[in-house]
Design a protein around this motif. Structure first.
Motif, PDB file in Angstrom:
ATOM      1  N   GLN A 162       0.818  -1.216   0.000  1.00  0.00           N
ATOM      2  CA  GLN A 162       0.000   0.000   0.000  1.00  0.00           C
ATOM      3  C   GLN A 162       0.852   1.267   0.000  1.00  0.00           C
ATOM      4  N   ASP A 164      -0.526   4.416  -2.007  1.00  0.00           N
ATOM      5  CA  ASP A 164      -1.750   4.952  -1.410  1.00  0.00           C
ATOM      6  C   ASP A 164      -1.439   5.683  -0.104  1.00  0.00           C
ATOM      7  N   ASP A 166     -11.030   5.111  -5.212  1.00  0.00           N
ATOM      8  CA  ASP A 166     -10.748   3.861  -4.501  1.00  0.00           C
ATOM      9  C   ASP A 166     -11.494   3.875  -3.160  1.00  0.00           C
ATOM     10  N   ILE A 167     -12.497   3.018  -3.018  1.00  0.00           N
ATOM     11  CA  ILE A 167     -13.319   3.001  -1.803  1.00  0.00           C
ATOM     12  C   ILE A 167     -12.471   2.680  -0.570  1.00  0.00           C
ATOM     13  N   ASN A 168     -11.605   1.673  -0.685  1.00  0.00           N
ATOM     14  CA  ASN A 168     -10.798   1.295   0.470  1.00  0.00           C
ATOM     15  C   ASN A 168      -9.852   2.414   0.884  1.00  0.00           C
ATOM     16  N   MET A 169      -9.344   3.139  -0.091  1.00  0.00           N
ATOM     17  CA  MET A 169      -8.455   4.261   0.215  1.00  0.00           C
ATOM     18  C   MET A 169      -9.216   5.372   0.944  1.00  0.00           C
ATOM     19  N   ARG A 170     -10.474   5.576   0.567  1.00  0.00           N
ATOM     20  CA  ARG A 170     -11.284   6.580   1.259  1.00  0.00           C
ATOM     21  C   ARG A 170     -11.499   6.175   2.725  1.00  0.00           C
ATOM     22  N   ILE A 171     -11.734   4.880   2.956  1.00  0.00           N
ATOM     23  CA  ILE A 171     -11.923   4.393   4.327  1.00  0.00           C
ATOM     24  C   ILE A 171     -10.636   4.570   5.131  1.00  0.00           C
ATOM     25  N   LYS A 172      -9.502   4.207   4.526  1.00  0.00           N
ATOM     26  CA  LYS A 172      -8.216   4.347   5.212  1.00  0.00           C
ATOM     27  C   LYS A 172      -7.935   5.806   5.564  1.00  0.00           C
ATOM     28  N   LYS A 183     -13.592  -1.643 -10.666  1.00  0.00           N
ATOM     29  CA  LYS A 183     -13.632  -1.277  -9.244  1.00  0.00           C
ATOM     30  C   LYS A 183     -13.743   0.222  -9.011  1.00  0.00           C
TER      31      LYS A 183
END
Length: 477
Positions: free
Chosen positions: A128, A131, A156-162, A434
Motif C-alpha cells: 500500500q 496509497d 478507490d473506496i478502500n483508500m477513502r476508508i483508510k 472497481k
C-alpha cells in the motif's frame, strides 16, 4: 422640516476561502481533464501520482496508457513555464471563465514527508506504499492549514476508508461525471401514463408531414419528455415522440399490434419493451441507440438481428462491427495466438451464442453461421484498438458498455463516420470495474446526455426472457 440623511454601512465582500483538493491517480485516469474540474480551488498532485502516471503511460493497455499520457500533457501545459517554487506553491490553471478567479495547481514532493509526531503518518507498507504516501500528503496539508478545507479525492473506496480512519476530515469520490443522484431516475426511453392519456390533454392538433400523421399537444402534457421516447397508457394508446419544439410535442401514434408484429432476421419481440426497442433501432433517423437492461432481456439478440437484417436484406451497411471492452485483455491480448478476431473470441462468445439462437433451426447451424459471418462482413474488435480509426457505412455494436468511463465512450462514439449506426449495450447491475459505480458509469452519462439529441434513442429493456431460471436468479440471488 430638515431632512435627515441615512447612512448605510456597507459590508465588504470577502473572497471565499479556497478549498484544497488532493487528487489520486485513478481520478486522472478516469478523467484526464480532472485538473480543470475544481473551479477556483487549489489542486495538489503528489509526486507519487506523477510516478504512477509515468509507469502507466507505457503499458500495453492502450486505453489506460492513453489517458495517462493525456493527463501528463495537461499538467505539463499548466506548469511548463513556472519556476520550481511556483510549482510547489501553485500555478494558475487556464480557465474559460475570464470573470471568475482561476484555480491553482501544485505538485507536492511527498517523498520528503517523514514520520512526525504532530501529524498522523502511514508507513510505507509494500502493498500500500503509494496509497499511503498520497494519504500522507492530505494529512500533512490538513495539519499545516488549520481550519482550511483539505480534501482527498479518490475513486478507490478502500483508500477513502483508510484516509478517514487516519484522521482526514474530508474525503470524496470524484463526482464531475455524476449526472444523477439516484440510478432509479435514469431515463428508460418510455413513459407509462396512468389511465387514459387523452383525458389529460387540454388541446390537440393533427398535422400531416410527408407521409406521416402527427398529433401536436402542449409540451407540458408530459413532464420531462424528450425526442424518440415512447408513451403508452392503461388503454390502447401508444405513441412515439417524433420531435419537440418550444411549446409542443409532436406524437406519432402507433398500435401495440403493429409493434409486436415487427420482425428482424426471423426474430420477433416477446414483450412491449422489446418491441419498442426494435422499432427504435430500426428508425433510420436514429444514428445511435442505447439499450440498457438486465442480463437475458434480449438486448444483444435484438442488436445483432437488426444488424443482419439491415446489411443482408436492406443493404443499408457494408459491415457489422462488434466491439467490447476487455479489462483482462489489457495485458494478455498480445500473447493470445491468431488474428484480432481469434484473440477476441473468448470475450465475444455471447455473439456466437446469439447467432446460434437465430440459426438454431437451420439444417446446418454451423454452416449458416459461417455463411452469415462472411456475407455480413462481421468483424470483432477490442475497444482498446479502435481509437484513431473512422468507421463509415458500418453498423457498430458496443457491448458491455457499463464498465466504460464517459471519456472512453466519447472516444469510441466520435469514431463513427458517415452513413453508420451505433448501438450501445450495457447492464448497470454487472459492473466489474472497481472504480466505476452505476452512477459514475459512462453508460449512465451517455443515456442522460444523449436523451435530448434528435438522432439518439434510449431504451431500457426489462423482463427476463432467457428462461424462468434466469429470471429467478436476477431477482432473488
Amino acid at each position: 422640516m430638515e431632512s435627515s440623511s441615512v447612512v448605510h454601512d456597507l459590508t465588504p465582500l470577502v473572497e471565499p476561502a479556497k478549498k484544497v483538493y488532493v487528487l489520486d491517480t485513478n481520478v486522472l485516469l478516469h478523467d484526464p481533464t480532472a485538473v480543470t474540474a475544481f473551479n477556483e480551488h487549489h489542486i495538489v498532485i503528489p509526486m507519487t501520482v506523477l510516478e504512477e502516471l509515468d509507469h502507466i503511460k507505457d503499458r500495453r493497455d492502450k486505453t489506460v496508457s492513453r489517458e495517462a499520457r493525456i493527463a501528463i500533457n495537461m499538467i505539463d501545459k499548466i506548469v511548463d513555464a513556472a519556476s520550481p517554487q511556483a510549482i510547489q506553491e501553485g500555478v494558475g490553471i487556464p480557465s474559460a471563465d475570464t470573470q471568475g478567479s482561476r484555480g491553482t495547481l501544485a505538485i507536492f514532493p511527498d517523498q520528503l514527508i517523514n514520520d512526525d509526531s504532530d501529524v498522523p503518518y502511514l508507513d510505507g507498507t509494500p502493498d500500500q506504499a503509494n496509497d499511503n504516501r498520497i494519504i500522507n500528503v492530505a494529512l500533512k496539508l490538513q495539519a499545516e492549514n488549520e481550519g482550511a478545507f483539505v480534501c482527498l479525492v479518490t475513486k478507490d473506496i478502500n483508500m477513502r476508508i483508510k484516509a478517514k480512519g487516519s484522521g482526514l476530515l474530508h474525503v470524496e469520490d470524484y463526482r464531475r461525471d455524476r449526472v444523477l443522484d439516484d440510478i432509479d431516475l435514469l431515463c428508460k426511453g418510455y413513459a407509462h401514463i396512468e389511465g387514459d392519456f387523452w383525458a389529460g390533454i387540454s388541446e390537440v392538433d393533427t398535422i400531416r408531414e410527408d407521409d406521416i400523421t402527427l398529433h401536436r399537444v402542449p409540451r407540458d402534457s408530459v413532464a420531462d419528455a424528450y425526442p424518440n421516447m415512447f408513451l403508452h397508457d392503461d388503454h390502447d394508446f401508444l405513441a412515439f415522440v417524433h420531435r419537440i419544439d418550444g411549446d409542443y410535442l409532436y406524437l406519432r401514434c402507433d398500435s401495440r399490434d403493429n409493434l409486436m408484429n415487427r420482425r428482424f432476421w426471423g426474430l420477433s419481440p416477446r414483450n412491449l419493451e422489446q418491441a419498442m426497442a426494435m422499432s427504435l433501432i430500426g428508425n433510420s433517423d436514429v444514428d445511435m441507440t442505447v439499450m440498457t437492461g438486465p442480463a437475458g432481456s434480449g438486448k444483444t439478440l435484438i442488436a445483432l438481428a437488426y444488424g443482419l437484417h439491415a446489411i443482408l436484406e436492406e443493404g443499408r451497411y457494408s459491415k457489422l462491427i462488434v466491439a467490447r471492452s476487455t479489462p483482462p485483455i489489457a495485458e494478455d491480448i498480445g500473447f493470445l495466438p491468431g488474428t484480432e478476431e481469434e484473440k477476441m473470441a473468448p470475450w465475444l462468445a455471447a455473439f456466437d451464442d446469439n447467432l446460434e439462437i437465430l440459426h438454431g433451426s437451420d439444417e446446418s447451424c454451423t454452416g449458416s453461421i459461417d455463411y452469415v459471418k462472411e456475407r455480413a462482413n462481421i468483424q470483432f474488435k477490442s475497444l482498446n484498438f479502435m481509437r484513431g480509426r473512422s468507421f463509415n457505412n458500418a453498423y457498430i455494436i458496443i457491448d458491455e458498455a457499463q464498465g466504460l468511463t464517459q471519456f472512453q465512450l466519447k472516444s469510441v462514439i466520435s469514431r463513427v463516420g458517415e452513413d453508420s449506426k451505433i448501438v450501445v449495450l450495457g447492464n448497470l447491475a454487472q459492473i466489474d470495474n472497481k472504480y466505476i459505480s452505476p452512477l459514475t458509469s459512462g453508460l449512465t452519462y451517455l443515456v442522460e446526455r444523449s436523451k435530448g439529441y434528435d438522432h439518439a434513442g434510449i431504451m431500457h429493456v426489462n423482463g427476463i426472457v432467457r428462461s424462468r431460471l434466469a429470471a429467478f436468479a436476477e431477482e432473488n440471488l
